[in-house]
Write an enzyme that holds these catalytic residues in place. Structure first.
Site, PDB file in Angstrom:
ATOM      1  N   HIS A  40      -6.252   0.852 -99.436  1.00 43.95           N
ATOM      2  CA  HIS A  40      -7.030   2.067 -99.723  1.00 43.95           C
ATOM      3  C   HIS A  40      -6.297   3.330 -99.258  1.00 43.95           C
ATOM      4  CE1 HIS A  40     -10.905   4.348-100.129  1.00 43.95           C
ATOM      5  NE2 HIS A  40     -10.391   5.062 -99.132  1.00 43.95           N
ATOM      6  N   GLU A  41      -5.807   3.306 -98.030  1.00 42.89           N
ATOM      7  CA  GLU A  41      -5.141   4.506 -97.494  1.00 42.89           C
ATOM      8  C   GLU A  41      -3.837   4.809 -98.228  1.00 42.89           C
ATOM      9  OE1 GLU A  41      -6.700   6.525 -95.596  1.00 42.89           O
ATOM     10  OE2 GLU A  41      -8.339   5.148 -95.129  1.00 42.89           O
TER      11      GLU A  41
HETATM   12  N1  TQI Z   1     -11.531   6.996 -93.760  1.00 45.54           N
HETATM   13  C1  TQI Z   1     -11.793   7.892 -94.816  1.00 45.54           C
HETATM   14  C2  TQI Z   1     -11.169   7.330 -96.130  1.00 45.54           C
HETATM   15  O1  TQI Z   1     -10.016   6.922 -96.103  1.00 45.54           O
HETATM   16  C3  TQI Z   1     -11.193   9.251 -94.552  1.00 45.54           C
HETATM   17  C4  TQI Z   1     -11.518  10.171 -95.654  1.00 45.54           C
HETATM   18  C5  TQI Z   1     -12.725  10.681 -95.944  1.00 45.54           C
HETATM   19  C6  TQI Z   1     -10.635  10.629 -96.653  1.00 45.54           C
HETATM   20  N2  TQI Z   1     -12.623  11.447 -97.078  1.00 45.54           N
HETATM   21  C7  TQI Z   1     -11.387  11.428 -97.516  1.00 45.54           C
HETATM   22  C8  TQI Z   1      -9.287  10.444 -96.886  1.00 45.54           C
HETATM   23  C9  TQI Z   1     -10.822  12.015 -98.623  1.00 45.54           C
HETATM   24  C10 TQI Z   1      -8.729  11.045 -97.980  1.00 45.54           C
HETATM   25  C11 TQI Z   1      -9.490  11.817 -98.859  1.00 45.54           C
HETATM   26  O2  TQI Z   1     -11.862   7.319 -97.122  1.00 45.54           O
HETATM   27  S1  TQI Z   1     -12.473   5.705 -93.497  1.00 45.54           S
HETATM   28  C12 TQI Z   1     -12.563   3.052 -96.417  1.00 45.54           C
HETATM   29  C13 TQI Z   1     -13.500   2.672 -97.467  1.00 45.54           C
HETATM   30  C14 TQI Z   1     -12.048   4.471 -94.613  1.00 45.54           C
HETATM   31  C15 TQI Z   1     -12.900   4.080 -95.580  1.00 45.54           C
HETATM   32  O3  TQI Z   1     -12.110   5.238 -92.205  1.00 45.54           O
HETATM   33  O4  TQI Z   1     -13.832   6.070 -93.693  1.00 45.54           O
HETATM   34  C16 TQI Z   1     -11.381   2.409 -96.283  1.00 45.54           C
HETATM   35  C17 TQI Z   1     -10.859   3.835 -94.467  1.00 45.54           C
HETATM   36  F1  TQI Z   1     -13.322   3.362 -98.543  1.00 45.54           F
HETATM   37  F2  TQI Z   1     -13.394   1.446 -97.850  1.00 45.54           F
HETATM   38  F3  TQI Z   1     -14.705   2.851 -97.052  1.00 45.54           F
HETATM   39  C18 TQI Z   1     -10.503   2.807 -95.311  1.00 45.54           C
HETATM   40 CL1  TQI Z   1     -10.958   1.083 -97.277  1.00 45.54          CL
HETATM   41 ZN    ZN Z   2     -10.782   6.965 -98.748  1.00 46.50          ZN
END
Ligand code: TQI
Ligand code: ZN
Ligand code: ZN
Length: 169
Positions: A126-127
């Site tokens: 995802h990241e």
């Molecule tokens: N981190 C958020 C994410 O990666 C951080 C974030 C929020 C973000 N809004 C954003 C990054 C907009 C870039 C652009 O979405 S998290 C998931 C998921 C997160 C969430 O820690 O909430 C995953 C990290 F989508 F699955 F919920 C990894 Cl896979």
């Molecule tokens: Zn994200």
């Protein structure tokens, strides 16, 4: 449906190889590093990009580190669950993971006895999507969908993720 960041930032036209490096302080095992390599490969398979580990963290295009709490970029981590990781749009390259999570590196996260177990590869895939320029998708099955539950593994790019990334690379 997939989205991009405001202004549709991407790695420059003509970019083929991107390098990634691991924060030396973290002293990650080869097993952990191989999870990231597998996650990068999933995106390489459907684009013209390739990814390789840089000889130096400091010159890598993508810099990966585990941090806890406030780590100096204005987006502090929050302990177990909540924010798991964050990455920034191209061409920033910062990829930070919350060191307080119960990361599952190998084995089946769905069978973990820890209710807060988080699958490292799922979060990495995802990241990396964000690092390459994808925003969030409204498609529930997409890797770029904005929520994932603990004890869940979701690592396969779906058609929506692939269409999105192929519009960039
Ligand atoms: N981190 C958020 C994410 O990666 C951080 C974030 C929020 C973000 N809004 C954003 C990054 C907009 C870039 C652009 O979405 S998290 C998931 C998921 C997160 C969430 O820690 O909430 C995953 C990290 F989508 F699955 F919920 C990894 Cl896979
Ligand atoms: Zn994200
Ligand atoms: Zn950070």
């Amino acid at each position: 449906h997939y989205t991009f960041f405001e202004g549709k930032p991407r790695w420059p036209e003509g970019t083929q190889e991107l390098t990634y490096g691991f924060l030396p302080d973290n002293q990650l095992t080869d097993q952990v590093k191989s999870v990231f390599a597998t996650a990068f490969d999933r995106w390489a398979e459907v684009t013209t990009l390739t990814f390789s580990e840089a000889s130096s963290y400091y010159t890598a295009d993508i810099r990966i580190g585990f941090y806890t709490g406030d780590h100096g970029d204005g987006e502090p981590f929050d302990g177990v669950l909540g924010t798991l990781a964050h990455a920034f749009s191209p061409t920033n390259g910062r990829f930070h993971l919350d060191g307080d999570e119960e990361w599952v590196v190998s084995g089946d996260v769905t069978q973990s006895e820890l209710s807060s177990a988080v699958d490292l590869e799922s979060v990495a895939v995802h990241e990396i999507g964000h690092l390459l320029g994808l925003g969030h998708s409204s498609d529930l099955d997409a890797i770029m969908y904005p929520t994932i539950s603990s004890r869940t593994r979701k690592v396969e790019l779906n058609n929506d993720d692939i269409s999105g990334i192929q519009e960039l690379y």
